[in-house]
Design a protein around this motif. Structure first.
Motif, PDB file in Angstrom:
ATOM      1  N   ALA A  69       0.928  -1.128   0.002  1.00  0.00           N
ATOM      2  CA  ALA A  69       0.145  -0.005   0.027  1.00  0.00           C
ATOM      3  C   ALA A  69       0.908   1.465  -0.038  1.00  0.00           C
ATOM      4  CB  ALA A  69      -1.031   0.028   0.997  1.00  0.00           C
ATOM      5  N   LEU A 128      -2.514   4.067  -6.655  1.00  0.00           N
ATOM      6  CA  LEU A 128      -1.520   2.813  -6.295  1.00  0.00           C
ATOM      7  C   LEU A 128      -0.937   2.666  -7.691  1.00  0.00           C
ATOM      8  CD1 LEU A 128      -3.189   0.503  -3.594  1.00  0.00           C
ATOM      9  CD2 LEU A 128      -1.240   2.215  -3.507  1.00  0.00           C
ATOM     10  N   ALA A 136      -5.027  -0.153   3.001  1.00  0.00           N
ATOM     11  CA  ALA A 136      -5.449   0.931   2.081  1.00  0.00           C
ATOM     12  C   ALA A 136      -4.420   1.945   2.222  1.00  0.00           C
ATOM     13  CB  ALA A 136      -6.669   1.268   2.485  1.00  0.00           C
ATOM     14  N   ALA A 137      -4.055   2.609   1.240  1.00  0.00           N
ATOM     15  CA  ALA A 137      -3.442   3.989   1.168  1.00  0.00           C
ATOM     16  C   ALA A 137      -4.221   5.087   1.372  1.00  0.00           C
ATOM     17  CB  ALA A 137      -2.515   4.275  -0.203  1.00  0.00           C
ATOM     18  N   GLU A 195      -7.093   2.375  -4.196  1.00  0.00           N
ATOM     19  CA  GLU A 195      -6.210   2.337  -3.130  1.00  0.00           C
ATOM     20  C   GLU A 195      -6.224   1.356  -2.168  1.00  0.00           C
ATOM     21  OE1 GLU A 195      -9.203   4.677  -2.556  1.00  0.00           O
ATOM     22  OE2 GLU A 195      -8.317   5.888  -4.360  1.00  0.00           O
ATOM     23  N   ASP A 196      -6.816   0.076  -2.577  1.00  0.00           N
ATOM     24  CA  ASP A 196      -6.893  -0.878  -1.671  1.00  0.00           C
ATOM     25  C   ASP A 196      -6.001  -2.204  -2.011  1.00  0.00           C
ATOM     26  OD1 ASP A 196      -8.872   0.180   0.038  1.00  0.00           O
ATOM     27  OD2 ASP A 196     -10.535  -0.420  -1.162  1.00  0.00           O
TER      28      ASP A 196
END
Length: 138
Positions: free
Chosen positions: A51, A69, A130-131, A98-99
């Motif tokens: 992440a 990402l 997650a980011a 983002e996951d």
């Protein structure tokens, strides 16, 4: 007249068999639990490592507001992390926006339960990360 000789032997054998089953569940169950915990820690850590692989061009181009990402970098980083930890499991990685999702599947060989035909206990775990864009709270 019926004789009662040998009844204690049958009861002792039955008690020994029950004790063996309980020991088998304790030993093999603990071994499977420890493998599950190891795999869960590895899946969570690999997800967190992956992440962190954001698309820096998009991030800096938006002034830190857009977070995407880099799927190739996420997979490469997560697999490298798992390889360095020498995790012996089948790996499934999924990257969506983002996951990051990391699924690990392995098995724990049995010692006592192999005597009754159970040679391994399957173990599967999933780790998600997650980011997150933005500033951290103080």
């Amino acid at each position: 007249m019926m004789t009662e000789r040998g009844q204690v032997t049958v009861m002792a054998l039955g008690l020994a068999l029950i004790s063996l089953v309980i020991a088998g569940l304790a030993v093999d169950g603990t071994k499977a639990f420890l493998l599950r915990r190891t795999l869960q820690n590895a899946a969570d850590s690999a997800g967190l490592a992956g992440a962190g692989e954001i698309d820096r061009g998009a991030y800096y181009g938006s002034g830190g507001k857009a977070l995407e990402l880099s799927p190739e970098a996420v997979v490469r980083t997560a697999r490298r992390y798992l390889a360095l930890r020498q995790i012996d499991a089948r790996v499934s990685l999924e990257v969506a926006e983002e996951d990051v999702s990391v699924v690990l599947r392995g098995s724990s060989d049995t010692l006592f339960l192999a005597l009754v035909g159970i040679s391994e206990v399957p173990v599967a775990v999933e780790g998600n990360a997650a980011a997150i864009a933005g500033e951290l709270p103080p």
